[in-house]
Design an enzyme around this catalytic site. Structure first.
Site, mmCIF file in Angstrom:
data_model
loop_
_atom_site.group_PDB
_atom_site.id
_atom_site.type_symbol
_atom_site.label_atom_id
_atom_site.label_comp_id
_atom_site.label_asym_id
_atom_site.label_seq_id
_atom_site.Cartn_x
_atom_site.Cartn_y
_atom_site.Cartn_z
ATOM 1 N N ASP A 1 0.764 -1.276 -0.121
ATOM 2 C CA ASP A 1 0.006 -0.063 0.015
ATOM 3 C C ASP A 1 0.992 1.199 -0.116
ATOM 4 O O ASP A 1 2.102 1.134 0.219
ATOM 5 C CB ASP A 1 -0.898 -0.169 1.253
ATOM 6 N N ASP B 1 -7.110 -1.915 3.919
ATOM 7 C CA ASP B 1 -6.146 -3.066 3.471
ATOM 8 C C ASP B 1 -6.303 -4.384 4.046
ATOM 9 O O ASP B 1 -5.875 -5.277 3.849
ATOM 10 C CB ASP B 1 -4.805 -2.586 3.942
ATOM 11 N N ASP C 1 -1.512 -0.974 6.003
ATOM 12 C CA ASP C 1 -1.948 -0.483 7.354
ATOM 13 C C ASP C 1 -3.226 0.009 7.802
ATOM 14 O O ASP C 1 -3.367 0.195 8.895
ATOM 15 C CB ASP C 1 -0.861 0.603 7.614
#
Length: 654
Positions: free
Chosen positions: A327, A523, A519
């Site tokens: 990410d 996600d 995080d």
């Protein structure tokens, strides 16, 4: 005020059990076998050889029955183990009258369990330390600042707590003391004290060092960082690794080989004693013990470096990782976007636009919402209460502020409910938060998020470790994601991804297993879908941490490479230990097949093989010669010097 301690009266004092008594309770079969062996020797020395033989043989058959019952349960569950060899060795030695060797075999098996327990106790050291440090009582400060000891479960957000020197911070909180140092080694592996100032977030589980401090609770104990770590550690300690089942799968060929050698030796020599001698040295304790010990050692070593691996099976998948997806916000970047510019439409001033956006965002914990509020506070803007505030995950937040309907979020979603929304030109690494008021575009806030200093070095290290595919999966705009990817050394970019898009893209990666690092709340699905989900736990959300297989307790992205190195070394040590035990056992079987190795000597030799296998498995606790930790690289158990406050990422902005 509740007393924290109380001196027991003489009547209540009970002497603590001595070490022999504790060992006897912990390992009753070992103690019983030793007692039987001593009595057997005494009887034989006194000339009562028949009594000695009956006692030793009877106890051996009792243990054989006990092992057989467990073996039958395993077979019914479809699990073929190597206990059949142990039972065969015990029965064979009793049948041929080698009762001393029979006792040695029993001692080898029961002692092997004790050795395994000791080795596991040693390997669980770092994991157990986390559990033992969990506080149960806190010092709650009343209105008069007098501390009162209460159970940690009674703490609620807003309570003021006194934490004395050498005590663990019991819940997540905010420091009220002007300045203080904390030992964060149990969470992050950081060896040096970390300085905090008033207003800083302090994670539960860190240790106050030189002075007492006052912390205002921001979470209850059950919702705090340390409670989540303890739950994950308990899950890790109780897990059973796939490699252990792999070791069990060696049982079939190993058992057949042992029986074949024993049968051949018996036929060649025409002596059943030789059969018993071969079966004695074929007892496969290394297969049963070495792999679990190695995996516990690997998890312990990872925990010491600030990496919590939830289950032992994850170590095997980490060792084989060939692709890594990341990410962007909060993972490749610091996750703390800074306001660069405010572009207001005619009829609005920049300060008024920022104030309305911050007022609408004030109940969101999204990282961008936090940055918007921080920018408004820096300009001295006073926020208004927001009524009827609601969020749509990853898209927008809507609220009524000063009688105006304010919408803040991504361009497409703001444009779907407002007129005149124009695309804001952006520079490299910038992103825009769009604002609409009463159904019309009011402007945009331009922000940027700096890449982590360690991101490029992490990508280089992953490439060196053989991670072939490295990609970025982000919900942000393509120019922003591409800029960050170029800064950290990545060329494969997937932008403007919804959570379901990330799941699909991870599943489409061809080089497997795939590790996904993220995080935020959005996600969580892709972390669960990846072969190995890694959550940046220092800033990440609870949802991400719970969905992931690995949680990194620092903001050091290099820990992803550390996790892979630990997995590879653990697998290497586990398999080495298994093959070491097999090789030595086969060697001893070959010697025993010649008829020159007495059953007693063979049993003692096999005990030495067990010990060597366990000691070799314990090497998983230490880094290998080729690991960066031995060379003193920056991520040698020393994370970034500061753990930033963590806020759950509840999307309401892009």
């Amino acid at each position: 005020m509740v007393e924290a301690t109380r001196e027991p009266t003489a009547a209540r004092v009970r002497p603590a059990p001595g070490r022999p008594a504790r060992l006897a309770r912990r390992y009753p079969l070992v103690v019983a076998t030793v007692v039987v062996a001593v009595v057997t020797v005494v009887l034989a020395a006194a000339g009562a050889r028949d009594a000695a033989r009956w006692l030793a043989s009877g106890w051996t058959l009792v243990v054989a029955v006990r092992v057989s019952l467990g073996m039958v349960r395993d077979l019914r569950a479809g699990h073929w183990g190597v206990d059949v060899l142990a039972v065969s060795a015990m029965v064979a030695t009793v049948v041929v009258g080698e009762y001393v060797a029979a006792l040695v075999v029993v001692l080898m098996l029961t002692g092997g369990e004790a050795l395994e327990d000791f080795a596991a106790h040693r390997a669980r050291g770092e994991l157990r330390a986390l559990l033992e440090r969990a506080p149960t009582v806190v010092h709650l400060l009343g209105p008069d600042d007098e501390p009162q000891d209460v159970p940690v479960a009674q703490v609620v957000p807003g309570d003021r707590l006194l934490v004395r020197p050498a005590e663990v911070v019991p819940v997540d909180g905010e420091l009220e003391t002007p300045a203080a140092d904390f030992d964060e080694s149990s969470l992050t592996g950081e060896s040096l004290p970390v300085a905090h100032r008033a207003g800083d977030a302090v994670l539960s589980g860190v240790l106050a060092t030189q002075s007492a401090v006052v912390v205002r609770a921001t979470s209850a104990a059950a919702d705090s960082q340390y409670a989540r770590i303890v739950a994950m550690v308990q899950e890790a300690a109780e897990s059973r690794a796939p490699v252990v089942r792999l070791a069990d799968r060696y049982a079939v060929p190993f058992t057949l080989l042992a029986f074949a050698i024993a049968a051949a030796a018996g036929w060649w020599h025409g002596d059943a004693v030789v059969v018993a001698e071969v079966l004695v040295v074929a007892t496969p304790c290394p297969l049963l013990i070495a792999a679990p010990v190695a995996f516990l050692g690997g998890m312990s070593r990872a925990a010491h470096a600030g990496v919590i691996i939830k289950d032992a099976g994850t170590l095997e998948r980490l060792a084989a990782v060939r692709s890594a997806a990341f990410d962007k916000t909060g993972t490749l970047t610091y996750g703390r976007p800074e306001l660069r510019a405010v572009h207001a439409e005619p009829g609005w001033t920049r300060d008024e636009l920022l104030r309305l956006a911050a007022s609408a965002e004030q109940y969101s914990t999204h990282v961008l919402a936090t940055s918007v509020r921080g920018a408004a506070a820096a300009r001295g803007l006073v926020l208004s209460p927001a009524d009827a505030a609601r969020e749509e995950a990853t898209n927008r937040v809507t609220a009524t502020v000063d009688g105006h309907l304010v919408v803040v979020g991504k361009r497409a979603h703001v444009a779907s409910v407002a007129e005149g929304v124009r695309t804001q030109p952006l520079g490299p690494g910038e992103l825009a938060v769009y604002v609409a008021v009463d159904g019309r575009a009011a402007g945009a806030l331009v922000m940027s998020d700096r890449p982590r200093d360690d991101a490029r070095a992490t990508m280089t290290e992953l490439a060196r470790l053989g991670v072939e595919e490295r990609v970025v999966l982000s919900g942000d705009a393509l120019p922003t994601v591409s800029h960050v990817a170029a800064e950290v050394g990545l060329t494969r970019v997937h932008a403007e991804c919804l959570p379901q898009d990330k799941v699909r893209l991870v599943r489409e990666l061809t080089a497997r297993p795939v590790m996904m690092v993220g995080d935020g709340v959005n996600d969580a699905p892709v972390l669960a879908a990846a072969d190995v989900g890694v959550a940046m736990g220092a800033r990440g959300s609870t949802a991400a941490s719970e969905s992931a297989d690995v949680v990194i307790m620092t903001e050091d992205l290099r820990r992803t490479a550390t996790a892979i190195r630990v997995g590879r070394r653990t697998m290497r040590v586990a398999l080495q230990s298994i093959w070491l035990g097999i090789a030595l056992s086969v060697l001893l079987m070959g010697v025993a097949a010649t008829g020159v190795l007495p059953a007693v000597a063979g049993a003692l030799s096999q005990e030495a093989v067990d010990l060597l296998s366990i000691l070799n498995a314990l090497r998983a606790l230490r880094p290998g010669r080729d690991d960066d930790e031995r060379r003193g690289a920056p991520d040698a158990g020393r994370p970034a010097s500061r753990v930033a406050p963590a806020a759950d990422r509840v999307p309401g902005t892009p």
